[in-house]
Write a protein that holds these residues in place. Structure first.
Motif, mmCIF file in Angstrom:
data_model
loop_
_atom_site.group_PDB
_atom_site.id
_atom_site.type_symbol
_atom_site.label_atom_id
_atom_site.label_comp_id
_atom_site.label_asym_id
_atom_site.label_seq_id
_atom_site.Cartn_x
_atom_site.Cartn_y
_atom_site.Cartn_z
ATOM 1 N N PHE A 107 0.833 -1.205 0.000
ATOM 2 C CA PHE A 107 0.000 0.000 0.000
ATOM 3 C C PHE A 107 0.869 1.257 0.000
ATOM 4 N N GLU A 108 1.907 1.252 0.818
ATOM 5 C CA GLU A 108 2.791 2.420 0.903
ATOM 6 C C GLU A 108 3.576 2.602 -0.393
ATOM 7 N N LEU A 109 4.033 1.501 -0.979
ATOM 8 C CA LEU A 109 4.729 1.554 -2.261
ATOM 9 C C LEU A 109 3.819 2.104 -3.347
ATOM 10 N N ASN A 110 2.558 1.681 -3.343
ATOM 11 C CA ASN A 110 1.579 2.166 -4.313
ATOM 12 C C ASN A 110 1.386 3.678 -4.196
ATOM 13 N N ASP A 111 1.259 4.174 -2.953
ATOM 14 C CA ASP A 111 1.101 5.613 -2.745
ATOM 15 C C ASP A 111 2.315 6.374 -3.281
ATOM 16 N N TYR A 112 3.498 5.854 -2.989
ATOM 17 C CA TYR A 112 4.730 6.525 -3.388
ATOM 18 C C TYR A 112 4.865 6.575 -4.907
ATOM 19 N N LEU A 113 4.568 5.437 -5.563
ATOM 20 C CA LEU A 113 4.645 5.403 -7.024
ATOM 21 C C LEU A 113 3.622 6.343 -7.651
ATOM 22 N N ALA A 114 2.406 6.384 -7.101
ATOM 23 C CA ALA A 114 1.375 7.275 -7.644
ATOM 24 C C ALA A 114 1.824 8.730 -7.589
ATOM 25 N N ALA A 143 -8.020 -4.151 -3.555
ATOM 26 C CA ALA A 143 -7.959 -3.401 -4.811
ATOM 27 C C ALA A 143 -8.553 -2.004 -4.647
ATOM 28 N N ILE A 144 -9.641 -1.908 -3.901
ATOM 29 C CA ILE A 144 -10.251 -0.601 -3.669
ATOM 30 C C ILE A 144 -9.304 0.302 -2.878
ATOM 31 N N THR A 145 -8.657 -0.254 -1.860
ATOM 32 C CA THR A 145 -7.680 0.525 -1.097
ATOM 33 C C THR A 145 -6.543 1.015 -1.991
ATOM 34 N N LEU A 146 -6.054 0.147 -2.869
ATOM 35 C CA LEU A 146 -4.997 0.541 -3.803
ATOM 36 C C LEU A 146 -5.485 1.637 -4.740
ATOM 37 N N ALA A 147 -6.698 1.490 -5.266
ATOM 38 C CA ALA A 147 -7.253 2.514 -6.156
ATOM 39 C C ALA A 147 -7.404 3.839 -5.425
ATOM 40 N N GLU A 148 -7.859 3.793 -4.192
ATOM 41 C CA GLU A 148 -8.014 5.024 -3.413
ATOM 42 C C GLU A 148 -6.668 5.687 -3.160
ATOM 43 N N GLY A 149 -5.616 4.879 -3.009
ATOM 44 C CA GLY A 149 -4.285 5.448 -2.852
ATOM 45 C C GLY A 149 -3.829 6.189 -4.095
ATOM 46 N N ILE A 150 -4.162 5.652 -5.268
ATOM 47 C CA ILE A 150 -3.823 6.325 -6.521
ATOM 48 C C ILE A 150 -4.637 7.601 -6.679
ATOM 49 N N ILE A 151 -5.946 7.506 -6.393
ATOM 50 C CA ILE A 151 -6.831 8.673 -6.520
ATOM 51 C C ILE A 151 -6.372 9.812 -5.617
ATOM 52 N N TRP A 159 -12.699 4.668 -9.547
ATOM 53 C CA TRP A 159 -12.369 3.406 -10.209
ATOM 54 C C TRP A 159 -13.636 2.823 -10.838
ATOM 55 N N THR A 160 -13.439 1.897 -11.755
ATOM 56 C CA THR A 160 -14.572 1.261 -12.424
ATOM 57 C C THR A 160 -14.201 -0.156 -12.832
ATOM 58 N N LEU A 161 -15.197 -1.019 -12.876
ATOM 59 C CA LEU A 161 -15.021 -2.372 -13.415
ATOM 60 C C LEU A 161 -15.333 -2.415 -14.908
ATOM 61 N N GLU A 162 -15.837 -1.310 -15.441
ATOM 62 C CA GLU A 162 -16.207 -1.216 -16.855
ATOM 63 C C GLU A 162 -15.060 -0.578 -17.644
ATOM 64 N N SER A 163 -15.321 -0.324 -18.929
ATOM 65 C CA SER A 163 -14.337 0.418 -19.735
ATOM 66 C C SER A 163 -14.180 1.815 -19.147
ATOM 67 N N PRO A 164 -12.956 2.245 -18.896
ATOM 68 C CA PRO A 164 -12.775 3.502 -18.173
ATOM 69 C C PRO A 164 -13.060 4.727 -19.031
ATOM 70 N N LYS A 165 -13.640 5.736 -18.388
ATOM 71 C CA LYS A 165 -13.782 7.057 -18.980
ATOM 72 C C LYS A 165 -12.594 7.899 -18.504
ATOM 73 N N ALA A 166 -12.596 9.144 -18.876
ATOM 74 C CA ALA A 166 -11.506 10.020 -18.452
ATOM 75 C C ALA A 166 -11.419 10.055 -16.935
ATOM 76 N N ASN A 167 -10.195 9.992 -16.431
ATOM 77 C CA ASN A 167 -9.928 10.070 -14.996
ATOM 78 C C ASN A 167 -10.519 8.913 -14.196
ATOM 79 N N GLU A 168 -10.736 7.773 -14.839
ATOM 80 C CA GLU A 168 -11.184 6.567 -14.151
ATOM 81 C C GLU A 168 -10.094 5.489 -14.215
ATOM 82 N N ILE A 169 -9.969 4.740 -13.138
ATOM 83 C CA ILE A 169 -9.028 3.619 -13.080
ATOM 84 C C ILE A 169 -9.802 2.332 -13.330
ATOM 85 N N GLN A 170 -9.448 1.617 -14.361
ATOM 86 C CA GLN A 170 -10.115 0.345 -14.621
ATOM 87 C C GLN A 170 -9.518 -0.749 -13.739
ATOM 88 N N ILE A 171 -10.390 -1.477 -13.057
ATOM 89 C CA ILE A 171 -9.979 -2.642 -12.269
ATOM 90 C C ILE A 171 -10.571 -3.885 -12.921
#
Length: 232
Positions: A107-114, A143-151, A159-171
């Protein structure tokens, strides 16, 4: 330490064994059909149940002065209510989407990379999570926690489980037999890809982290996270 296990499925049984190996005692093993008889004897409760049971399990503990940690996902619409209840009762509560010590470092690595990637607009971020077929929620809480770290650290907004629109993270959520949990994050451009990945080899890492968190929580008051437990 006397532990109440709220949820006695596969994870509950692994937690039981690790707790016993570390010298603790199990005073309650509650599945969907059991009562809370014996909860009053516990020093701490560990909830690894199902989304429909988590709120009842957590609130019962908090109303009876039992410190509780929960690793159940899929119920977080009620998370703030549990925080409020904990504070009202001067209780002790930890929720984590994943108690694995390695995942919490991830989780911390994900935040740092983002943070590093935030201004590199040529990269599009996406995620993949793979779990066993018995997992009830998708995407995973991890996965939600990771997405929230990126956001939190970029211009992505959801985030979305569908095809992403602008500014959406596809999971992409996959369910495959006997996979404890694999999470990958991809930053793709036209010229290269950056990937970070965590692969769990068994449930034991989640269970050990849960027991460590329970040991840490006893004697404390408040709402905490695995960051507090690990000092990161």
């Amino acid at each position: 330490m006397k532990i109440a296990l709220l949820g006695y499925g596969k994870m509950g049984k692994v937690i039981e064994q690790i707790a016993l190996d570390r010298g603790h005692e199990i005073v309650l093993k509650k599945d969907q059909n059991n009562t809370f008889d014996g909860l009053e004897n516990a020093d701490v409760a560990i909830d690894f149940s199902i989304p429909d049971s988590a709120v009842t399990n957590i609130s019962t503990c908090l109303e009876n002065g039992i410190p509780v940690i929960s690793g159940t996902t899929g119920w977080l619409v009620d998370y703030q209510n549990m925080v409020d209840l904990c504070q009202k009762n001067n209780g002790s509560f930890i929720y984590a989407s994943n108690f694995s010590l390695g995942v919490n470092v991830f989780f911390e690595l994900n935040d740092y990379l983002a943070k590093m990637m935030a201004n590199l607009k040529q990269y599009q971020v996406s995620m993949e999570e793979i779990h066993h077929t018995q997992k009830l929620d998708a995407p995973s809480g991890t996965a939600i926690t990771l997405a929230e770290g990126i956001i939190k650290n970029t211009n992505y907004t959801q985030w979305t489980l569908e095809s992403p629109k602008a500014n959406e993270i596809q999971i992409e959520a996959k369910r495959i037999e006997n996979v404890p949990g694999t999470h990958s994050i991809f930053y793709d451009s036209t010229v290269d890809q950056i990937e970070i990945k965590h692969t769990a080899h068994s449930r034991e890492g989640f269970a050990l982290g849960a027991v460590v968190a329970a040991e840490w929580l006893v004697g404390k008051k408040g709402v905490f996270s695995m960051k507090d437990v690990l000092g990161i």
